[in-house]
Design a protein around this motif. Structure first.
Motif, PDB file in Angstrom:
ATOM      1  N   THR A 105       0.836  -1.199   0.000  1.00  0.00           N
ATOM      2  CA  THR A 105       0.000   0.000   0.000  1.00  0.00           C
ATOM      3  C   THR A 105       0.877   1.256   0.000  1.00  0.00           C
ATOM      4  OG1 THR A 105      -0.355  -0.590   2.309  1.00  0.00           O
ATOM      5  CG2 THR A 105      -2.222  -0.797   0.860  1.00  0.00           C
ATOM      6  N   PHE A 132       2.056   1.796  -3.471  1.00  0.00           N
ATOM      7  CA  PHE A 132       0.993   2.367  -4.305  1.00  0.00           C
ATOM      8  C   PHE A 132       0.770   3.844  -3.967  1.00  0.00           C
ATOM      9  CE2 PHE A 132      -1.228  -0.664  -7.102  1.00  0.00           C
ATOM     10  CZ  PHE A 132      -0.454  -1.779  -6.863  1.00  0.00           C
ATOM     11  N   GLY A 178      -8.188  -4.667  -5.816  1.00  0.00           N
ATOM     12  CA  GLY A 178      -8.838  -3.389  -6.074  1.00  0.00           C
ATOM     13  C   GLY A 178      -7.891  -2.317  -6.586  1.00  0.00           C
ATOM     14  N   GLU A 179      -6.656  -2.351  -6.093  1.00  0.00           N
ATOM     15  CA  GLU A 179      -5.735  -1.265  -6.444  1.00  0.00           C
ATOM     16  C   GLU A 179      -5.183  -1.383  -7.858  1.00  0.00           C
ATOM     17  OE1 GLU A 179      -5.186  -3.559  -4.078  1.00  0.00           O
ATOM     18  OE2 GLU A 179      -3.052  -3.987  -3.781  1.00  0.00           O
ATOM     19  N   LYS A 199      -7.375   0.470 -10.484  1.00  0.00           N
ATOM     20  CA  LYS A 199      -7.446   1.897 -10.158  1.00  0.00           C
ATOM     21  C   LYS A 199      -6.133   2.602 -10.487  1.00  0.00           C
ATOM     22  CE  LYS A 199      -9.942   5.192  -8.944  1.00  0.00           C
ATOM     23  NZ  LYS A 199     -11.258   5.419  -9.566  1.00  0.00           N
ATOM     24  N   ILE A 200      -5.010   1.982 -10.155  1.00  0.00           N
ATOM     25  CA  ILE A 200      -3.728   2.656 -10.384  1.00  0.00           C
ATOM     26  C   ILE A 200      -3.447   2.752 -11.883  1.00  0.00           C
ATOM     27  CG2 ILE A 200      -2.077   0.696 -10.290  1.00  0.00           C
ATOM     28  CD1 ILE A 200      -1.624   3.950  -8.311  1.00  0.00           C
ATOM     29  N   GLY A 233     -11.287  -4.201  -0.376  1.00  0.00           N
ATOM     30  CA  GLY A 233     -11.194  -2.759  -0.165  1.00  0.00           C
ATOM     31  C   GLY A 233     -10.144  -2.384   0.865  1.00  0.00           C
ATOM     32  N   TYR A 279      -7.298  -6.300   0.008  1.00  0.00           N
ATOM     33  CA  TYR A 279      -7.105  -6.582  -1.420  1.00  0.00           C
ATOM     34  C   TYR A 279      -8.047  -5.758  -2.261  1.00  0.00           C
ATOM     35  CZ  TYR A 279     -11.236  -9.605  -1.070  1.00  0.00           C
ATOM     36  OH  TYR A 279     -12.503 -10.098  -0.870  1.00  0.00           O
ATOM     37  N   TRP A 324     -19.715  -6.855   0.751  1.00  0.00           N
ATOM     38  CA  TRP A 324     -18.357  -6.675   1.287  1.00  0.00           C
ATOM     39  C   TRP A 324     -18.257  -5.444   2.180  1.00  0.00           C
ATOM     40  CZ3 TRP A 324     -15.307  -2.389  -0.095  1.00  0.00           C
ATOM     41  CH2 TRP A 324     -15.805  -1.609  -1.153  1.00  0.00           C
ATOM     42  N   THR A 347       1.809   7.536   2.861  1.00  0.00           N
ATOM     43  CA  THR A 347       1.766   6.853   1.571  1.00  0.00           C
ATOM     44  C   THR A 347       0.968   5.557   1.678  1.00  0.00           C
ATOM     45  OG1 THR A 347       4.051   6.287   2.105  1.00  0.00           O
ATOM     46  CG2 THR A 347       3.731   7.820   0.327  1.00  0.00           C
ATOM     47  N   ALA A 348       1.099   4.823   2.773  1.00  0.00           N
ATOM     48  CA  ALA A 348       0.299   3.604   2.931  1.00  0.00           C
ATOM     49  C   ALA A 348      -1.183   3.949   3.009  1.00  0.00           C
ATOM     50  CB  ALA A 348       0.729   2.829   4.169  1.00  0.00           C
ATOM     51  N   GLY A 394      -2.298   4.554  -0.415  1.00  0.00           N
ATOM     52  CA  GLY A 394      -2.410   3.269  -1.106  1.00  0.00           C
ATOM     53  C   GLY A 394      -3.712   2.567  -0.750  1.00  0.00           C
ATOM     54  N   LEU A 395      -4.080   2.623   0.521  1.00  0.00           N
ATOM     55  CA  LEU A 395      -5.368   2.048   0.948  1.00  0.00           C
ATOM     56  C   LEU A 395      -6.522   2.763   0.256  1.00  0.00           C
ATOM     57  CD1 LEU A 395      -5.690   1.342   4.788  1.00  0.00           C
ATOM     58  CD2 LEU A 395      -6.150  -0.202   2.890  1.00  0.00           C
ATOM     59  N   VAL A 420      -6.460   4.060  -2.676  1.00  0.00           N
ATOM     60  CA  VAL A 420      -6.510   3.541  -4.051  1.00  0.00           C
ATOM     61  C   VAL A 420      -7.216   2.181  -4.074  1.00  0.00           C
ATOM     62  CG1 VAL A 420      -5.095   2.672  -5.962  1.00  0.00           C
ATOM     63  CG2 VAL A 420      -4.455   4.791  -4.808  1.00  0.00           C
ATOM     64  N   ARG A 421      -6.870   1.348  -3.094  1.00  0.00           N
ATOM     65  CA  ARG A 421      -7.490   0.015  -3.022  1.00  0.00           C
ATOM     66  C   ARG A 421      -8.996   0.135  -2.821  1.00  0.00           C
ATOM     67  NH1 ARG A 421      -4.132  -3.413   0.764  1.00  0.00           N
ATOM     68  NH2 ARG A 421      -2.868  -3.629  -1.110  1.00  0.00           N
ATOM     69  N   MET A 422      -9.402   1.003  -1.903  1.00  0.00           N
ATOM     70  CA  MET A 422     -10.833   1.154  -1.622  1.00  0.00           C
ATOM     71  C   MET A 422     -11.574   1.744  -2.825  1.00  0.00           C
ATOM     72  SD  MET A 422     -13.255   0.658   0.545  1.00  0.00           S
ATOM     73  CE  MET A 422     -12.560   0.386   2.184  1.00  0.00           C
ATOM     74  N   GLY A 427     -10.647   1.453  -5.859  1.00  0.00           N
ATOM     75  CA  GLY A 427     -10.639   0.403  -6.882  1.00  0.00           C
ATOM     76  C   GLY A 427     -11.702  -0.661  -6.639  1.00  0.00           C
ATOM     77  N   SER A 428     -12.130  -0.786  -5.384  1.00  0.00           N
ATOM     78  CA  SER A 428     -13.194  -1.745  -5.042  1.00  0.00           C
ATOM     79  C   SER A 428     -14.573  -1.123  -5.169  1.00  0.00           C
ATOM     80  CB  SER A 428     -13.000  -2.248  -3.610  1.00  0.00           C
ATOM     81  OG  SER A 428     -11.833  -3.020  -3.527  1.00  0.00           O
TER      82      SER A 428
END
Lengths: 175, 175
Positions: free
Chosen positions: A22, A25, A51-52, A55-56, A172, A175, B3, B22-23, B26-27, B29-31, B33-34
């Motif tokens: 993370t 990313f 998920g990332e 999006k990235i 979310g 992953y 979910w 940054t982490a 990154g989270l 982005v993951r969220m 992306g979901s």
């Protein structure tokens, strides 16, 4: 001299805590937000499983994931090892091309931990990178001998994690 | 049950190493992306000063930054403290509204470390969040008494950093 001329350092995010991939990313977002070009090569992770990833890519990064859909537990198969070799070759190609401001090699240290790669091969990846490409390696189990080749080394140390009380990976968030 | 019903835990990223903010990004982005909704409130950071701020907004997050352009060193001014109070009030509003899947309160622990906030106020922020909102607090100096309210606590521990040999903050990497 532009801001890009100051790039070219090597980062390692390792340790057993949450936040290694993370953080990488997050760095990607920062670099993209500054107008830099970002490429991500993933070991151990299957394409389009997280998920990332999508999006990235939408945010402007190149991302290529070389893990097999079935996650490696225990002894890796021949197929897993071949996938790791392909990921390494691709990471080298991107990092040495000089076309990328930031190259992230995600979970490469886990591939090392599973003996899917030799540490000498990862040293070579680091040494072959273009001078102005910032390189980030992530994954638990990073061997300390790689620390000397890095400029930043951060250990994500787990103090508390809910799997200790049975919370498993959640969409979310994990992953 | 979707979910999103599994969301609602509390994360802390603290420690002196690189990768906390940054982490969190990154989270985000993951969220995103979901398909989740993300809001970020930043203490200590001025709006539009960092590469990641504009980019994460483009990616679909709400981001509001309450730091003053002049970074706090030493004793915070009245103005700094007022900005921190506004940031906390806004963080509470977002976290308790139930409209967000992930709320990131960036550098709130630094505001605590500078005594711009009281730890009781941050406890209240955590306790007032909506049940299905995942909440992330970042920043060095997190007091250990907040760990008990968190599900994830990760310490980013600095093993090596190039400022030890004079490399200062670089665009695209540190900001």
């Amino acid at each position: 001299m532009t801001w890009k001329d100051k790039l070219g350092l090597v980062h390692i995010y390792t340790g057993n805590g949450k936040g290694k991939t993370t953080a990488a990313f997050g760095l990607a977002v920062r670099m993209l937000g500054s107008g830099g070009k970002v490429a991500i090569v993933q070991f151990m992770k299957a394409p389009k499983a997280y998920g990332e990833q999508k999006k990235i890519e939408e945010c402007g990064a190149l991302i290529e994931s070389f893990g097999l859909p079935k996650f490696v537990h225990g002894k890796p198969t021949e197929e897993d090892i071949e996938a790791a070799k392909r990921a390494l070759a691709r990471a080298k190609e991107l990092a040495s091309s000089g076309e990328w401001d930031l190259v992230i090699v995600d979970e490469v240290c886990v591939a090392l931990g599973f003996n899917m790669l030799d540490v000498g091969e990862v040293r070579e990846l680091i040494k072959s990178k273009a001078p102005h490409t910032e390189l980030v390696l992530t994954g638990r189990y990073c061997p300390e001998e790689l620390f000397e080749l890095a400029d930043y080394v951060t250990e994500m140390r787990e103090i508390k994690h809910p799997y200790q009380r049975g919370v498993i990976a959640r969409r979310g968030v994990e992953y």
